[in-house]
Motif scaffolding. Structure first.
Motif, PDB file in Angstrom:
ATOM      1  N   GLY A  41       0.812  -1.211   0.000  1.00 55.61           N
ATOM      2  CA  GLY A  41       0.000   0.000   0.000  1.00 55.61           C
ATOM      3  C   GLY A  41       0.845   1.260   0.000  1.00 55.61           C
ATOM      4  O   GLY A  41       0.497   2.259  -0.639  1.00 55.61           O
TER       5      GLY A  41
ATOM      6  N   SER B  80       0.728   4.068  -2.824  1.00 54.69           N
ATOM      7  CA  SER B  80       0.325   5.417  -2.407  1.00 54.69           C
ATOM      8  C   SER B  80       1.378   6.456  -2.792  1.00 54.69           C
ATOM      9  O   SER B  80       1.033   7.582  -3.161  1.00 54.69           O
ATOM     10  CB  SER B  80       0.077   5.456  -0.900  1.00 54.69           C
TER      11      SER B  80
ATOM     12  N   GLY C 289       0.563   9.362  -5.167  1.00 54.00           N
ATOM     13  CA  GLY C 289       0.773  10.680  -4.590  1.00 54.00           C
ATOM     14  C   GLY C 289       1.646  11.564  -5.460  1.00 54.00           C
ATOM     15  O   GLY C 289       1.351  12.752  -5.658  1.00 54.00           O
TER      16      GLY C 289
ATOM     17  N   GLY D 111      -3.551   1.997  -0.984  1.00 57.86           N
ATOM     18  CA  GLY D 111      -2.781   2.869  -1.864  1.00 57.86           C
ATOM     19  C   GLY D 111      -3.612   4.013  -2.403  1.00 57.86           C
ATOM     20  O   GLY D 111      -3.141   5.155  -2.490  1.00 57.86           O
TER      21      GLY D 111
ATOM     22  N   PHE E 294      -4.370   6.534   0.691  1.00 60.41           N
ATOM     23  CA  PHE E 294      -3.217   7.293   1.180  1.00 60.41           C
ATOM     24  C   PHE E 294      -2.478   8.022   0.068  1.00 60.41           C
ATOM     25  O   PHE E 294      -1.659   8.898   0.349  1.00 60.41           O
ATOM     26  CB  PHE E 294      -2.290   6.384   1.978  1.00 60.41           C
ATOM     27  N   GLY E 295      -2.783   7.672  -1.195  1.00 62.58           N
ATOM     28  CA  GLY E 295      -2.233   8.459  -2.286  1.00 62.58           C
ATOM     29  C   GLY E 295      -2.678   9.909  -2.212  1.00 62.58           C
ATOM     30  O   GLY E 295      -1.918  10.822  -2.554  1.00 62.58           O
TER      31      GLY E 295
ATOM     32  N   ASN F  52       2.092   9.577   7.995  1.00 60.16           N
ATOM     33  CA  ASN F  52       1.204   8.875   7.065  1.00 60.16           C
ATOM     34  C   ASN F  52       1.468   7.368   7.079  1.00 60.16           C
ATOM     35  O   ASN F  52       0.532   6.564   7.035  1.00 60.16           O
ATOM     36  CB  ASN F  52       1.398   9.411   5.639  1.00 60.16           C
TER      37      ASN F  52
ATOM     38  N   LEU G 232      -1.099   4.532   8.024  1.00 59.00           N
ATOM     39  CA  LEU G 232      -1.347   3.503   7.014  1.00 59.00           C
ATOM     40  C   LEU G 232      -1.182   2.108   7.604  1.00 59.00           C
ATOM     41  O   LEU G 232      -1.986   1.214   7.361  1.00 59.00           O
ATOM     42  CB  LEU G 232      -0.391   3.710   5.837  1.00 59.00           C
TER      43      LEU G 232
END
Length: 233
Positions: free
Chosen positions: A30, A34, A38, A108, A111-112, A164, A168
């Motif tokens: 993930g 991410s 991101g 992913g 949190f992206g 983060n 996560l």
């Protein structure tokens, strides 16, 4: 071992270790996804091109405004519906969504959005004079990014990236609700089988504490790595 020769975790040690490994794999998968999402979303947001900027704004706004569990259900069950709708048209049989793959994609995707805003804030924090100096030395865009933008961006972004990552890591516990036997999933199964919920949920809590403690050590090393040449004010 107890007096009767039974282990403290009633023989579920290997299951919990297996679950911890799955949790770690899920978290790392993930995280990588991410970071990719991101960086792409951040580049779209900072491009200044409306057709790229506004989808990025919409994505980060919606994702950060909807609870993670709701998004997990939407992606898992929505993906299941779309997958089988496609299977029907292609003449295939019933297909099941893989909980592990679904978990990585969901984490992913969620949190992206946070990584995108983290990268954007870090890039905007870089003094403009750094890029002016790169232009004065006739550095290429790639060299400027590799030697100036990336190291400075990571230095400014690392504290938030670390937070983060820790969030996560804990968010992976949600994936157990769609049938993945991660650390929490195995703890839940063991708790139901033995009727010892406190024991196994406490064990899963200790497992997460171990993972976060190791993560803090890695984050401390990264902070030192990207702070070389800088002095604290």
């Amino acid at each position: 071992m107890t007096e009767t020769g039974t282990s403290i975790l009633l023989g579920y040690e290997h299951n919990l270790l297996e679950g911890a490994l799955i949790t770690l794999e899920l978290s790392l998968g993930g995280l990588v996804l991410s970071l990719v999402i991101g960086i792409v979303a951040c580049a779209m947001r900072l491009s200044g091109i409306r057709v790229l900027k506004w989808p990025s704004v919409f994505y980060t706004t919606v994702v950060r405004g909807v609870p993670d569990l709701v998004q997990l259900f939407l992606i898992y069950y929505g993906g299941q519906f779309l997958l089988n709708m496609l299977a029907d048209k292609m003449g295939w049989g019933y297909l099941d969504m893989n909980p592990f793959i679904s978990g990585i994609f969901t984490i992913g995707f969620i949190f992206g959005a946070y990584m995108s805003e983290t990268f954007r804030g870090a890039i905007l924090a870089i003094p403009h004079g750094q890029h002016e100096a790169a232009t004065a030395y006739a550095l290429s865009r790639w060299t400027t990014f590799r030697r100036i933008t990336w190291p400075l961006m990571m230095r400014y972004a690392l504290p938030v990236l670390g937070n983060n990552w820790l969030v996560l890591l804990k968010t992976t516990a949600l994936v157990s609700v769609i049938g993945l036997n991660d650390l929490v999933g195995f703890a839940n199964l063991a708790a139901k089988s033995t009727r010892e919920p406190f024991l196994f949920y406490a064990a899963s809590a200790v497992g997460f504490l171990v993972l976060t403690s190791l993560s803090l050590g890695v984050l401390w090393w990264l902070k030192r790595r990207y702070s070389l040449g800088f002095t604290e004010r």
